[in-house]
Design an enzyme around this catalytic site. Sequence first.
Site, PDB file in Angstrom:
ATOM      1  N   SER A  93      21.998 -30.138   8.152  1.00  0.00           N
ATOM      2  CA  SER A  93      21.384 -32.040   8.416  1.00  0.00           C
ATOM      3  C   SER A  93      21.159 -32.606   9.504  1.00  0.00           C
ATOM      4  CB  SER A  93      20.209 -32.448   7.955  1.00  0.00           C
ATOM      5  OG  SER A  93      21.638 -32.644   6.110  1.00  0.00           O
ATOM      6  N   ASN A 122      21.229 -36.231  -4.319  1.00  0.00           N
ATOM      7  CA  ASN A 122      19.857 -35.997  -4.516  1.00  0.00           C
ATOM      8  C   ASN A 122      19.054 -37.658  -4.530  1.00  0.00           C
ATOM      9  OD1 ASN A 122      19.893 -33.095  -4.494  1.00  0.00           O
ATOM     10  ND2 ASN A 122      19.969 -32.820  -6.655  1.00  0.00           N
ATOM     11  N   THR A 149     -23.971 -44.046  21.895  1.00  0.00           N
ATOM     12  CA  THR A 149     -23.630 -42.935  20.429  1.00  0.00           C
ATOM     13  C   THR A 149     -24.142 -42.077  21.549  1.00  0.00           C
ATOM     14  OG1 THR A 149     -26.411 -43.345  20.250  1.00  0.00           O
ATOM     15  CG2 THR A 149     -25.116 -44.782  19.362  1.00  0.00           C
ATOM     16  N   HIS A 150     -23.572 -40.857  21.022  1.00  0.00           N
ATOM     17  CA  HIS A 150     -23.259 -39.786  22.151  1.00  0.00           C
ATOM     18  C   HIS A 150     -23.061 -39.594  22.850  1.00  0.00           C
ATOM     19  CE1 HIS A 150     -26.113 -38.451  18.591  1.00  0.00           C
ATOM     20  NE2 HIS A 150     -26.225 -39.025  18.710  1.00  0.00           N
ATOM     21  N   SER A 166      -1.093 -39.633  41.855  1.00  0.00           N
ATOM     22  CA  SER A 166      -0.907 -38.174  42.351  1.00  0.00           C
ATOM     23  C   SER A 166       0.373 -37.866  43.543  1.00  0.00           C
ATOM     24  CB  SER A 166      -1.707 -37.525  42.623  1.00  0.00           C
ATOM     25  OG  SER A 166      -1.863 -36.058  43.477  1.00  0.00           O
ATOM     26  N   LYS A 192      -5.753 -41.483  44.089  1.00  0.00           N
ATOM     27  CA  LYS A 192      -5.605 -41.199  42.734  1.00  0.00           C
ATOM     28  C   LYS A 192      -4.954 -42.181  42.168  1.00  0.00           C
ATOM     29  CE  LYS A 192      -6.794 -37.831  39.809  1.00  0.00           C
ATOM     30  NZ  LYS A 192      -6.505 -36.613  39.501  1.00  0.00           N
ATOM     31  N   ASN A 213      -3.985 -42.456  38.691  1.00  0.00           N
ATOM     32  CA  ASN A 213      -3.759 -41.418  36.679  1.00  0.00           C
ATOM     33  C   ASN A 213      -4.090 -42.642  35.604  1.00  0.00           C
ATOM     34  OD1 ASN A 213      -4.920 -39.230  38.142  1.00  0.00           O
ATOM     35  ND2 ASN A 213      -3.213 -38.728  38.182  1.00  0.00           N
ATOM     36  N   GLU A 266      -3.446 -41.506  28.602  1.00  0.00           N
ATOM     37  CA  GLU A 266      -3.627 -39.648  28.220  1.00  0.00           C
ATOM     38  C   GLU A 266      -1.904 -38.821  26.846  1.00  0.00           C
ATOM     39  OE1 GLU A 266      -5.070 -37.855  32.329  1.00  0.00           O
ATOM     40  OE2 GLU A 266      -3.185 -39.143  32.067  1.00  0.00           O
ATOM     41  N   TYR A 281      14.071 -31.035  -6.822  1.00  0.00           N
ATOM     42  CA  TYR A 281      15.237 -31.023  -5.970  1.00  0.00           C
ATOM     43  C   TYR A 281      14.674 -29.364  -5.363  1.00  0.00           C
ATOM     44  CZ  TYR A 281      17.745 -31.581  -1.850  1.00  0.00           C
ATOM     45  OH  TYR A 281      17.877 -31.968  -0.370  1.00  0.00           O
ATOM     46  N   GLN A 294      14.394 -30.847   2.922  1.00  0.00           N
ATOM     47  CA  GLN A 294      15.403 -31.693   4.013  1.00  0.00           C
ATOM     48  C   GLN A 294      14.773 -31.215   5.150  1.00  0.00           C
ATOM     49  OE1 GLN A 294      19.950 -30.541   4.138  1.00  0.00           O
ATOM     50  NE2 GLN A 294      19.451 -29.858   6.022  1.00  0.00           N
ATOM     51  N   LYS A 325      12.579 -35.325   7.284  1.00  0.00           N
ATOM     52  CA  LYS A 325      12.916 -36.066   8.007  1.00  0.00           C
ATOM     53  C   LYS A 325      12.738 -36.091   9.178  1.00  0.00           C
ATOM     54  CE  LYS A 325      16.874 -36.699   4.701  1.00  0.00           C
ATOM     55  NZ  LYS A 325      16.416 -34.993   4.240  1.00  0.00           N
TER      56      LYS A 325
HETATM   57  N1  ARG Z   1      20.464 -33.276   3.526  1.00  0.00           N
HETATM   58  C1  ARG Z   1      19.776 -33.041   2.031  1.00  0.00           C
HETATM   59  C2  ARG Z   1      18.283 -33.451   2.142  1.00  0.00           C
HETATM   60  O1  ARG Z   1      18.624 -34.006   3.449  1.00  0.00           O
HETATM   61  C3  ARG Z   1      20.657 -34.353   0.650  1.00  0.00           C
HETATM   62  C4  ARG Z   1      20.139 -32.962  -0.144  1.00  0.00           C
HETATM   63  C5  ARG Z   1      21.628 -32.500  -0.617  1.00  0.00           C
HETATM   64  N2  ARG Z   1      21.082 -32.621  -2.291  1.00  0.00           N
HETATM   65  C6  ARG Z   1      20.964 -31.186  -2.420  1.00  0.00           C
HETATM   66  N3  ARG Z   1      21.337 -30.608  -3.885  1.00  0.00           N
HETATM   67  N4  ARG Z   1      21.665 -30.104  -1.967  1.00  0.00           N
HETATM   68  O2  ARG Z   1      17.375 -33.045   0.988  1.00  0.00           O
END
Ligand code: ARG
Length: 467
Positions: free
Chosen positions: A33, A120, A165-166, A287, A293, A295, A300, A327, A332, A335
């Site tokens: 990651s 964790n 409206t509409h 354009s 034009k 735009n 958008e 967990y 993971q 993110k």
């Molecule tokens: N890179 C992991 C995540 O984002 C970190 C936690 C890892 N924990 C584990 N028990 N493998 O979730």
Amino acid sequence: MADGSSETKSSNQMWGGRFASGPDAIMEEINASIGFDKKLYAQDIRGSIAHATMLAHQGIISAEDKDKIVHGLDTILSEIDSGAFEFSRRLEDIHMNIEARLAALIGPAAGRLHTARSRNDQVALDFRLWVKEELQKTEKALTGLIAAFLDRAEEHAETVMPGFTHLQTAQPVTFGHHCMAYVEMFGRDRARVRHAIEHMDESPIGAAALAGTGFPIDRHMTAKALGFREPTRNSIDTVSDRDFALEFLSIAAIAATHLSRLAEEIVIWSTPQFGFVRLSDAFSTGSSIMPQKKNPDAAELVRAKTGRVNGSLVALLTVMKGLPLAYSKDMQEDKEQVFDAAESLELAIAAMTGMIRDVTIRADRMKAAAGSGYSTATDLADWLVREAGLPFRDAHHVTGRVVALAEQKGCDLADLPLAELQAINSAITDKVYGVLTVEASVASRTSFGGTAPSEVRKQIAWWRARN
Ligand code: ARG
């Protein structure tokens, strides 16, 4: 790694003999990651410093080791800040990258940092700190957008435009009133942001893998050092849940949806057919083939970014819905969704704030459109109720006939001769012309929250005191 030695080590090799060799290439690819969680480096280092400081305070590690750890982490922070740090995918994630570098810098003391914690609770902490900061940024950005709208609303408290409206002309409103509708929406988005910050203001560190720890840690101390109100109350929940991320994404999706509706209005209003607004060069493009034009690309793209943000919310909800406590590595995947949504939302709010501040309002065009489409028909019906004592249903019927007559003659309501109005209903007098103009119509709507300039100004003042 700067010294090269840990470059060849995999994260598995760092924690022991069970894994004879490093993960093969595919495992490394699916598992790593670091490509995205390196964004959490500052939070990771802050969390580790707070944790090490607490461990030393509690006598779990020596003050000497703590000093080495803190010094090493400070060095790593500046290495990453300056771009000198070499991230390694073999080390999987930001936590292991930093820990490996710490070991290279300070030796065996580095191995004491991970006492009484797990990745964790570490990742739960880092990510929560990141999301909390992002929410604080969002709060500020929304305040800026609201301020832009308040200024435009004040400037255009009396500018009439058609209300729809509409997307059909309904009744005349003021442009200031329309702006204030967005102030209400973004004000609620901001309230949601504030509420979420309060919700998530609990420190995860010390929950360890899932069960807490036997070491005499002080979670209140780390919570305070990291700016949280208090520590979380259940170690299983702490490492299992990502509702703070989901809350961020839900808020982002609602705010982005508001922005998208606004973007859509700007797109419509800036067409030559509507011509209500003229976008500044800064927020539009020409354009490559059609020289005439201009735009509304920025609007958008704000509209399109909403698709990404909404997608991120659905993606993370789907990741989380089947996970048993506590967990699982699935988490993971939280993110990238949040990072992408945050970037999109930040950009969309910034672009919209700029557009609202810059856009030229074509009050003449708005006014002309406000008067077309028999937009004051309801005012005529209300007048018949008020002045001629008709029941509203009858007044509605009479007004319908008046509109049909105007349509047939191809003129506005205010252009119909009195005699012809009286032929439809004898109770009509020349006073009726006083309510048939768009200005009279908006000025009369003084109910709380209504479109009358006097009421709009009251609402602007209310918001100014709260922005
Ligand atoms: N890179 C992991 C995540 O984002 C970190 C936690 C890892 N924990 C584990 N028990 N493998 O979730």
